[in-house]
Write an enzyme that holds these catalytic residues in place. Structure first.
Site, mmCIF file in Angstrom:
data_model
loop_
_atom_site.group_PDB
_atom_site.id
_atom_site.type_symbol
_atom_site.label_atom_id
_atom_site.label_comp_id
_atom_site.label_asym_id
_atom_site.label_seq_id
_atom_site.Cartn_x
_atom_site.Cartn_y
_atom_site.Cartn_z
ATOM 1 N N GLU A 1 -68.318 -7.025 107.819
ATOM 2 C CA GLU A 1 -67.707 -8.012 106.716
ATOM 3 C C GLU A 1 -66.424 -8.458 107.436
ATOM 4 O OE1 GLU A 1 -64.835 -6.608 104.082
ATOM 5 O OE2 GLU A 1 -65.252 -4.380 104.137
ATOM 6 N N VAL B 1 -67.443 -6.775 100.771
ATOM 7 C CA VAL B 1 -69.052 -6.171 100.910
ATOM 8 C C VAL B 1 -70.005 -6.729 99.916
ATOM 9 C CG1 VAL B 1 -69.906 -4.041 100.198
ATOM 10 C CG2 VAL B 1 -67.772 -3.979 101.544
ATOM 11 N N ALA C 1 -67.179 -5.944 92.280
ATOM 12 C CA ALA C 1 -68.411 -6.654 92.175
ATOM 13 C C ALA C 1 -69.008 -6.047 93.419
ATOM 14 C CB ALA C 1 -68.119 -8.145 92.445
ATOM 15 N N LYS D 1 -61.882 5.087 98.968
ATOM 16 C CA LYS D 1 -60.428 5.171 98.911
ATOM 17 C C LYS D 1 -59.920 5.924 97.616
ATOM 18 C CE LYS D 1 -58.114 2.640 102.034
ATOM 19 N NZ LYS D 1 -58.634 1.582 102.441
#
Ligand code: PSU
Ligand code: MN
Length: 337
Positions: free
Chosen positions: A54, A136, A171, A189
């Protein structure tokens, strides 16, 4: 010569797009809306293992020049581990699969001046011919269109703490529920609500598997462990490839989340990170940061609070994920033959 080069390149992209739309890949997708690097189009034509990467992590996740160094190192780690890297981004409005080094450098330099592009932003950014780092979610969309099964990153977005009032749910989670790509990350995280994130993924029907022994916990990005049990555990990249292959055969049309615990030597203590995260969340609220700006703001705060340690851990774990993703992708290619 800049114009000439971009003219040549567009011609090249056109040629590649055409050859891809002539039957190599699934006809479901309008491949001609994608631009491919030479390395990636060659890999696709020859059935080599690929790993998508990404680019929001480049534009919004790390400062320059560490972001550029990280991105190039991660690509090399994928190559060394036997697969072909495909960094995905929107360049001058073009959805690009595999960046040339000059494109990657440009994106790293402009950083947050590029847009953060998730699913909802793709049409806007491409129609306005802007540059964007793909999250992502949007990287998954473009990887699937390109025919890439495996994707490596650091951490995914999730359910934010306090989402019961803010409704801030990334999302990325919905995308995992509907786009058929295996996403290799270091867990979630703890700036997020890990428990709610796992619940949401279950609701979306997303298999969540940790690379590790039976009864491993689901990793918390900076730390190898969290207080949440991983829904599934598999001991090797080959086993993960077998799972991905089975998901493809079952035609479930959803993604798979593969969590790889951060290597022992660079992981940070859960308790310390927890206190830094609480402090960052307080500042976030005080300064009225919201929406898509929250994640980049929190990452910046943690960088300062850990005196840069969060950044070096972040880079190490992305490299580790990239190497594992390359092994998974290689093994998957063998299985699919
Ligand atoms: N988590 C991280 N680092 C990141 C991101 C998430 O630890 O760089 C980025 C990823 O690109 C992810 C995105 O897809 O943030 C999620 O943003 P949001 O929560 O706004 O959906
Ligand atoms: Mn959000």
């Amino acid at each position: 010569t800049g114009h000439f080069r971009s003219f040549l390149k567009q011609g090249l992209h056109y040629g590649i797009s055409r050859s891809l739309s002539l039957g190599i890949r699934s006809p479901r997708f309008n491949i001609s809306s994608l631009a491919f690097s030479k390395e990636v189009s060659n890999a696709l034509k020859n059935g080599l293992p690929l790993v998508a990467l990404e680019s929001t992590i480049i534009t919004h996740g790390m400062p320059f020049p560490e972001n550029q160094r990280m991105a190039l190192e991660v690509e090399n780690a994928v190559r060394k581990s036997g697969a072909v890297p495909a960094t995905i981004a929107v360049i001058d409005g073009k959805c690009t699969i595999g960046l040339e080094e000059s494109e990657l450098q440009r994106l790293a330099k402009i950083g947050p001046l590029a847009r953060k592009v998730s699913r909802r932003d793709l049409g806007y950014i491409t129609s306005q011919k802007l540059n964007g780092g793909t999250t992502v979610a949007s990287t998954m969309i473009l990887a699937e269109k390109a025919g890439i099964d495996v994707f490596a990153t650091g951490g995914i977005g999730g359910v934010h703490r306090g989402a019961e009032t803010t409704m801030d749910i990334s999302a990325d989670l919905i995308e995992l529920g509907r786009t058929r790509v295996g996403v290799v990350c270091a867990g979630v995280k703890s700036i997020l609500d890990i428990g709610k994130t796992l619940e949401f993924l279950e609701t979306q029907g997303v298999p969540v598997v940790t690379l590790g022994p039976e009864n491993s916990s689901f990793p918390a990005f900076f730390s190898r462990e969290s207080s949440f049990k991983s829904p599934m555990c598999l001991g090797s990249p080959e086993d993960v490839a077998a799972l991905l292959h089975q998901n493809i055969k079952l035609n479930l049309q959803c993604g798979t989340l593969v969590a790889v615990p951060t290597p022992e030597e660079c992981s940070l203590s859960y308790e310390t990170m927890e206190s830094f995260i609480n402090l960052s969340l307080k500042r976030c609220e005080e300064q009225g940061i919201h929406g898509k700006d929250i994640t980049p703001f929190l990452l910046g705060q943690l960088f300062h609070l850990t005196k840069g340690k969060s950044l070096s851990t972040n880079i190490d774990l992305v490299l580790n994920n990239a190497r594992n993703a390359a092994s998974i992708s290689s093994s998957l290619v063998t299985r699919k033959q």
